[in-house]
Each structure stands twice: as structure tokens, then as C-alpha cells.
Enzyme design. Structure first.
Site, short mmCIF file in Angstrom:
data_model
loop_
_atom_site.label_atom_id
_atom_site.label_comp_id
_atom_site.label_asym_id
_atom_site.label_seq_id
_atom_site.Cartn_x
_atom_site.Cartn_y
_atom_site.Cartn_z
N ASP A 125 56.11 -89.88 -143.99
CA ASP A 125 56.59 -89.15 -142.81
C ASP A 125 55.72 -87.93 -142.53
OD1 ASP A 125 57.43 -87.47 -144.85
OD2 ASP A 125 59.47 -87.24 -144.10
N SER A 127 59.83 -87.14 -150.96
CA SER A 127 58.79 -86.74 -150.02
C SER A 127 57.45 -86.54 -150.73
CB SER A 127 59.23 -85.50 -149.25
OG SER A 127 58.41 -85.26 -148.14
N ASP A 152 56.53 -91.02 -148.77
CA ASP A 152 57.46 -91.70 -147.87
C ASP A 152 56.91 -91.79 -146.46
OD1 ASP A 152 57.91 -88.92 -147.46
OD2 ASP A 152 59.92 -89.31 -146.68
N ASP A 160 51.97 -89.02 -147.09
CA ASP A 160 52.66 -88.70 -148.33
C ASP A 160 53.45 -89.92 -148.80
OD1 ASP A 160 54.71 -88.64 -146.46
OD2 ASP A 160 55.66 -86.86 -147.28
#
Length: 333
Positions: A254, A102, A252, A250
Site C-alpha cells: 500500500d 505494513s 502489504d 512495502d
């Protein structure tokens, strides 16, 4: 001080090569495979990752273990976490694994797990996966029952293209209005997984993009958490290029933060409130509530109340929110 290892309803995160090591990955993925085999008639698991430099060795182990557990793997490469979830849903897969840490810095990596609903595992399922992994309570398939591996560049492109198209077909998005608006946007993907798909989506909407850090090198151009103190470069570009706004995600992709036309980040809380307001203004009154977590601003409650819609607050963590969504039939989260 020992290197950190975080295991929660949001997945597993730690330092690649030390706390997130091959042994841990093998045990967790083996355990996840047992749980997914028991819960779904499908034998397909979708695997994607962000751009971290440790991603290739982690993904090789993840895919190999799944095959050894008798599951089939669709590998879609470097894609956002939501794209893996989308493909799980559209392919009716048994689940998905996203190799990411993340918003954590470069040395970190980890695993996020989703089940056949395309949502993150509930707290109970997480507990079961972690307990089974700790006990090493799993057996591998015989050589005649190993899974098959598919994927590659074509599967990657298909995942990106189909996810973009699905966004364009959302009934509450006025595509033609956006296309005719002449928007210019600064986009910062922090060299993570979001650059390709967001560029494609914005191009499909005829939005002019000023690019920042779009290449998925895994060498993050700045501290990757998209909070105001890390977005100085994006804010400067918004002001100097006179864009209508800026977008930061960010690694990834999400999490999304918006920078306004003056170069000031409006923050995730206001971003959520704006999104909820837009959604509720474009649809009939939903039959279910909106789920948020306990760290989310009251602004979401106020917006929902304006439209006569209830909100429910879940504990902080994707798995807790998922459990609440399933229990109460949420229509938006």
C-alpha cells in the site's frame, strides 16, 4: 525493554507471539465483529494477509473468531491491502481485515480494519473497537448461528484478476499508449504481497519486468520500508539494466516509491505529486477536494491549485484521512 505494541487509527502492530498474541487477536477481532454486525446488513468479512511467516497462525485465529461471531468469511490469501479493500467494495461486504504490519520488519505482525465503505475505520470507530476489546464486551454465536468459510486458490485468483482488470478500466489510464511504449521496469516487492499482482498488472500493460524479490516468502530481502536508504539494490538494477524506471512497494503493497531512469529514488512525496497531476489532467474538474495528511509535501497543494482544486490536510494516519474523506466528499486521496 518490553516489546512494542502500537494501536492507532492505522491499526494494530507489534511483535508476533509476544505483544501480538492469540489472546489479543481474539479480543480485537471479536470486538470488530460486533461493530460490523451493528453497522451493516451484510454478514461477509473479507480476510487477506501479507507474506509474513506468522501470517498463517494469525489468519487462522482471525477467521475462526469471525465464524464464531456468526459472520461469513471470504479468505483471499496473500494479497495487498488495497486488494482486500477492493474486494470489500465489490462484494458489498460488511468489512475486511488485513493481517499485516505494513513496512515493519519480519518479527512484526498486526491487523488493519476496514468497514463496509472499504475505507479504514474512522478514529471514533477505532476507539470503540479498542475499548470494547479491552472490556471484552462481546458474545459469540450459538452453534446454529456460526458463520461459513469460503475462499482458497480460486478466490485468491479472482481477487487478483478482478483488481487488475479494474485498474485497466480506469478512465484516466491510457492502456494502449502504455502497451505501445516498450517500457522496461525493475520491480522490487521485498518478498511481500505485491509481487504477484504487480507482475500481472505490468504484464497486462505489455511492460517488460526485471524482477527483484517477488516471491512472497515473508523473508524480506532488505529492510522493508521503501525509503531511499533501503533501495540500493533496486537503484543498481535500474542503472545496470537500463530500465525506464523502478518500482518498490512495502510488504502489504500500500506504499509505492519510484526510482527514476538514473537510479535515483524520487521519494513518496514526488510520487504523490506526479500521481495527482496526472489524475487532475485527465478528468473533469472534480466537485470535491483532494485529501492529504499533514506530513505530505506542499507539492500536492501546488499541483491541485494549478487545476483549481482544493486540498484538505488530515492528521497523520489512515483513519484520520478516512474521516476527512467521508466528511468532505473527497474524490482522490
Amino acid at each position: 525493554m518490553a516489546d512494542p505494541l502500537m494501536m492507532s487509527v492505522s491499526g494494530v502492530r507489534g511483535i508476533a507471539g509476544t505483544t501480538v498474541n492469540p489472546s489479543l487477536v481474539v479480543d480485537l477481532v471479536s470486538s470488530f465483529a460486533v461493530e460490523m454486525r451493528a453497522a451493516s446488513d451484510s454478514k461477509l468479512i473479507v480476510v487477506g494477509r501479507d507474506s509474513r511467516v506468522s501470517g498463517p497462525w494469525v489468519s487462522s485465529i482471525v477467521e475462526g473468531v469471525l465464524l464464531a461471531m456468526g459472520l461469513n468469511v471470504l479468505s483471499i490469501g496473500i494479497v495487498p491491502t488495497p486488494t482486500v479493500q477492493f474486494v470489500v467494495k465489490t462484494k458489498n461486504a460488511a468489512g475486511g481485515i488485513i493481517i499485516t504490519s505494513s513496512h515493519n520488519p519480519e518479527p512484526w505482525n498486526g491487523l488493519k480494519f476496514v468497514d463496509d465503505s472499504s475505507l479504514f475505520l474512522s478514529p471514533a470507530k477505532c476507539d470503540s473497537v479498542y475499548a470494547r476489546a479491552k472490556a471484552r464486551d462481546f458474545t459469540y454465536a450459538s452453534y446454529l448461528e456460526c458463520g461459513t468459510l469460503s475462499g482458497g486458490p480460486e478466490a485468491h485468483k479472482a481477487a487478483i484478476d478482478s483488481h487488475v482488470q479494474a485498474c485497466l478500466e480506469l478512465p484516466y489510464i491510457d492502456v494502449e499508449k502504455i502497451r505501445s511504449s516498450g517500457l522496461k521496469v525493475a520491480l522490487d516487492a521485498v518478498n511481500g504481497a505485491g509481487g504477484e499482482i504487480l507482475s500481472a498488472l505490468l504484464a497486462a500493460l505489455s511492460v517488460d519486468v526485471v524482477p527483484l524479490n517477488l516471491e512472497p516468502t515473508g523473508k524480506f530481502a532488505h529492510t522493508p520500508e521503501p525509503v531511499p536508504e533501503n533501495l540500493g539494490g533496486l537503484c543498481k538494477v535500474v542503472r545496470s539494466w537500463g530500465t525506464n524506471f523502478g518500482i518498490a512497494v512495502d510488504p502489504d503493497a500500500d506504499r509505492c516509491v519510484i526510482v527514476d531512469e538514473t537510479g535515483i529514488p524520487i521519494g513518496e512525496e514526488y510520487t504523490l505529486a506526479i500521481a495527482v497531476n496526472h489524475y487532475l489532467s485527465k478528468v473533469e474538474k472534480p466537485s470535491g477536494p483532494i485529501v492529504k495528511n499533514l506530513s505530505t509535501s506542499r507539492a500536492v497543494d501546488d499541483v491541485a491549485k494549478k487545476f483549481g482544486v482544493d486540498t484538505l490536510a488530515a492528521a497523520v494516519g489512515t483513519g484520520d484521512a478516512t474521516a476527512c474523506i467521508r466528511s468532505f466528499g473527497s474524490v482522490w486521496r
